[in-house]
Scaffold this motif. Structure first.
Motif, PDB file in Angstrom:
ATOM      1  N   ASP A 138      21.435  10.039  25.186  1.00 29.59           N
ATOM      2  CA  ASP A 138      21.860   9.405  24.092  1.00 29.59           C
ATOM      3  C   ASP A 138      21.760   7.770  23.958  1.00 29.59           C
ATOM      4  N   THR A 139      21.708   7.267  24.935  1.00 29.20           N
ATOM      5  CA  THR A 139      21.503   5.795  25.155  1.00 29.20           C
ATOM      6  C   THR A 139      20.054   5.364  25.294  1.00 29.20           C
ATOM      7  N   GLY A 140      19.224   6.511  25.520  1.00 28.91           N
ATOM      8  CA  GLY A 140      17.744   6.549  25.885  1.00 28.91           C
ATOM      9  C   GLY A 140      17.459   5.915  27.275  1.00 28.91           C
ATOM     10  N   LYS A 141      18.178   6.237  28.310  1.00 28.03           N
ATOM     11  CA  LYS A 141      18.001   5.682  29.616  1.00 28.03           C
ATOM     12  C   LYS A 141      16.537   6.283  30.041  1.00 28.03           C
ATOM     13  N   TYR A 142      16.242   7.464  29.617  1.00 26.70           N
ATOM     14  CA  TYR A 142      14.858   8.117  30.098  1.00 26.70           C
ATOM     15  C   TYR A 142      13.717   7.859  29.067  1.00 26.70           C
ATOM     16  N   ILE A 143      12.683   7.470  29.613  1.00 27.90           N
ATOM     17  CA  ILE A 143      11.726   7.084  28.715  1.00 27.90           C
ATOM     18  C   ILE A 143      11.083   8.283  27.992  1.00 27.90           C
ATOM     19  N   LYS A 144      11.015   8.153  26.593  1.00 26.42           N
ATOM     20  CA  LYS A 144      10.488   9.505  25.854  1.00 26.42           C
ATOM     21  C   LYS A 144       8.945   8.866  25.531  1.00 26.42           C
ATOM     22  N   MET A 145       8.247  10.017  25.391  1.00 28.35           N
ATOM     23  CA  MET A 145       6.758   9.736  25.109  1.00 28.35           C
ATOM     24  C   MET A 145       6.495  10.649  23.803  1.00 28.35           C
ATOM     25  N   GLN A 146       5.510  10.428  23.032  1.00 28.78           N
ATOM     26  CA  GLN A 146       5.286  10.872  21.668  1.00 28.78           C
ATOM     27  C   GLN A 146       4.355  11.862  22.031  1.00 28.78           C
ATOM     28  N   SER A 147       4.818  13.437  21.468  1.00 30.85           N
ATOM     29  CA  SER A 147       4.166  14.450  21.883  1.00 30.85           C
ATOM     30  C   SER A 147       2.556  14.460  21.251  1.00 30.85           C
ATOM     31  N   PRO A 148       1.437  14.529  21.931  1.00 35.36           N
ATOM     32  CA  PRO A 148       0.262  14.505  21.375  1.00 35.36           C
ATOM     33  C   PRO A 148      -0.079  15.939  20.651  1.00 35.36           C
ATOM     34  N   LEU A 205       3.364   5.833  30.674  1.00 41.69           N
ATOM     35  CA  LEU A 205       4.610   5.239  31.021  1.00 41.69           C
ATOM     36  C   LEU A 205       4.643   3.726  31.024  1.00 41.69           C
ATOM     37  N   ALA A 206       3.678   3.116  31.521  1.00 41.69           N
ATOM     38  CA  ALA A 206       3.813   1.802  31.496  1.00 41.69           C
ATOM     39  C   ALA A 206       3.192   1.274  30.335  1.00 41.69           C
ATOM     40  N   HIS A 207       2.288   1.915  29.571  1.00 43.12           N
ATOM     41  CA  HIS A 207       1.799   1.369  28.189  1.00 43.12           C
ATOM     42  C   HIS A 207       2.795   1.746  27.155  1.00 43.12           C
ATOM     43  N   VAL A 208       3.614   2.739  27.098  1.00 42.65           N
ATOM     44  CA  VAL A 208       4.647   2.854  26.354  1.00 42.65           C
ATOM     45  C   VAL A 208       5.854   1.896  26.525  1.00 42.65           C
ATOM     46  N   PHE A 209       5.921   1.616  27.822  1.00 40.45           N
ATOM     47  CA  PHE A 209       6.947   0.520  28.184  1.00 40.45           C
ATOM     48  C   PHE A 209       6.572  -0.750  27.560  1.00 40.45           C
ATOM     49  N   LEU A 210       5.387  -1.328  27.779  1.00 40.41           N
ATOM     50  CA  LEU A 210       4.681  -2.310  27.301  1.00 40.41           C
ATOM     51  C   LEU A 210       4.778  -2.583  25.640  1.00 40.41           C
ATOM     52  N   LEU A 211       4.775  -1.720  24.915  1.00 41.16           N
ATOM     53  CA  LEU A 211       4.842  -1.574  23.824  1.00 41.16           C
ATOM     54  C   LEU A 211       6.178  -1.869  23.288  1.00 41.16           C
ATOM     55  N   HIS A 212       6.897  -1.075  23.925  1.00 37.36           N
ATOM     56  CA  HIS A 212       8.545  -1.339  23.815  1.00 37.36           C
ATOM     57  C   HIS A 212       8.979  -2.826  23.939  1.00 37.36           C
ATOM     58  N   LEU A 213       8.380  -3.399  25.229  1.00 40.32           N
ATOM     59  CA  LEU A 213       8.989  -4.573  25.488  1.00 40.32           C
ATOM     60  C   LEU A 213       8.449  -5.682  24.742  1.00 40.32           C
ATOM     61  N   TYR A 261       9.772  14.212  27.573  1.00 37.08           N
ATOM     62  CA  TYR A 261      10.355  13.125  28.739  1.00 37.08           C
ATOM     63  C   TYR A 261       9.472  13.461  30.100  1.00 37.08           C
ATOM     64  N   PHE A 262       8.803  14.425  30.281  1.00 40.63           N
ATOM     65  CA  PHE A 262       8.214  14.682  31.454  1.00 40.63           C
ATOM     66  C   PHE A 262       6.884  15.517  31.411  1.00 40.63           C
ATOM     67  N   SER A 263       6.073  15.539  32.243  1.00 38.96           N
ATOM     68  CA  SER A 263       4.667  16.142  32.466  1.00 38.96           C
ATOM     69  C   SER A 263       4.284  16.351  33.509  1.00 38.96           C
ATOM     70  N   THR A 264       4.071  17.724  33.720  1.00 37.69           N
ATOM     71  CA  THR A 264       3.311  17.925  35.393  1.00 37.69           C
ATOM     72  C   THR A 264       2.187  18.912  34.964  1.00 37.69           C
ATOM     73  N   GLU A 265       1.304  18.896  35.947  1.00 39.24           N
ATOM     74  CA  GLU A 265       0.084  19.526  36.090  1.00 39.24           C
ATOM     75  C   GLU A 265       0.000  20.555  37.430  1.00 39.24           C
ATOM     76  N   ILE A 266      -0.075  21.752  37.081  1.00 37.33           N
ATOM     77  CA  ILE A 266       0.075  22.809  38.251  1.00 37.33           C
ATOM     78  C   ILE A 266      -1.498  23.635  38.278  1.00 37.33           C
TER      79      ILE A 266
END
Length: 292
Positions: free
Chosen positions: A146-156, A183-191, A19-24
């Protein structure tokens, strides 16, 4: 409440989606004996990532629908070193919902996921400090997943360099390193898939307009990454925001026409918009990396 931390020799399984990624960045203070990151610092990095994750979800860890979260136990699998000036990528996922608990997963890697560092699994409980006891997971919280409110990304795949994308210093070339672009790319494919299912319910010209506008969103983000001129970066990001608002209106329109319900997609746009704002701020303050 007591918690338990253990290292694991078994192969930890990070979920197939995150769901989320950060760089530290790794600081001198994170090192043990001035050599590499210590055991304690790995947990510190995970704690920072978990705070950022819940903030991204729109929560404070001390107030999730009136309750707090606590850690019951943690399992850590070490896979590689972190050294001074490394930039650790931490992917965060959530799985295994029970009545009162769920598991948080943290996957640490470096060189843009070309090298494995660690996988951490934490059992999380909901706790009511007024009652001083563990309580069930708030239904509102669980429903959002459960309803998919948050965008999920495939784990590379971790630990496999892609020669066309990774340079000799381990950095990924181009816009694919940007979380907001992903996020925008995954959203585009979904749309695009959604528009197919809307055929017969929504006017074809309106569907084509939605597809056309949505494709410009990741294009503008990629354009912002690709230019070396800060003013041009800002211009492309602002254009992306314009396309996002155009797309938001089109989705509101199809909702008002009463044929389909794009409420989930409108929530997804809000998430992308928040990431766009962060990217714009980084560009304006000069925090973005040199183009490679």
């Amino acid at each position: 409440m007591n918690s338990k931390v253990q290292t694991s020799q078994a192969e930890a399984e990070f979920p197939s989606e995150y769901y989320f990624s950060t760089e530290i960045p790794i600081r001198k203070i994170d090192l043990s004996l001035d050599i590499h990151v210590s055991f304690a610092s790995v947990l510190d990095l995970v704690m920072e990532a978990h705070l950022q994750f819940f903030q991204y979800l729109g929560y404070s860890v001390t107030d999730i629908h009136g309750n707090s979260i606590i850690f019951a136990n943690a399992s850590i699998q070490y896979q590689g070193e972190l050294l001074y000036k490394d930039k650790v990528i931490i992917d965060v996922s959530l799985d295994n919902f029970g009545e009162k608990s769920f598991d948080l997963y943290f996957r640490l890697s470096k060189r843009n996921r070309a090298e494995k560092v660690s996988v951490v699994k934490i059992r999380v409980l909901f706790f009511d400090y007024k009652l001083r006891k563990v309580v069930p997971i708030p239904s509102e919280f669980k429903k959002k997943f459960d309803t998919g409110k948050y965008i999920k990304m495939q784990s590379p795949e971790i630990g496999k360099e892609i020669s066309s994308a990774v340079g000799p210093d381990g950095f990924v070339f181009g816009f694919r390193k940007l979380e907001v672009w992903n996020l925008a790319h995954v959203f585009l494919l979904h749309l695009y898939e959604l528009c197919e299912s809307w055929k017969g319910k929504v006017e074809p010209s309106l569907l084509e307009h939605i597809r056309s506008i949505s494709s410009l969103l990741p294009v503008r983000i990629a354009g912002a990454w690709g230019t070396r001129i800060r003013a041009e970066k800002v211009k492309n990001i602002l254009r992306a925001k314009v396309h996002l608002e155009e797309l938001r209106y089109l989705l509101i329109l199809v909702a008002d026409l009463g044929k389909v319900d794009p409420s989930q997609e409108l929530d997804d746009l809000q998430t992308i918009n928040s990431h766009l704002k962060k990217y714009l701020n980084k560009v304006r303050t000069g925090e973005t990396r040199k183009i490679r």
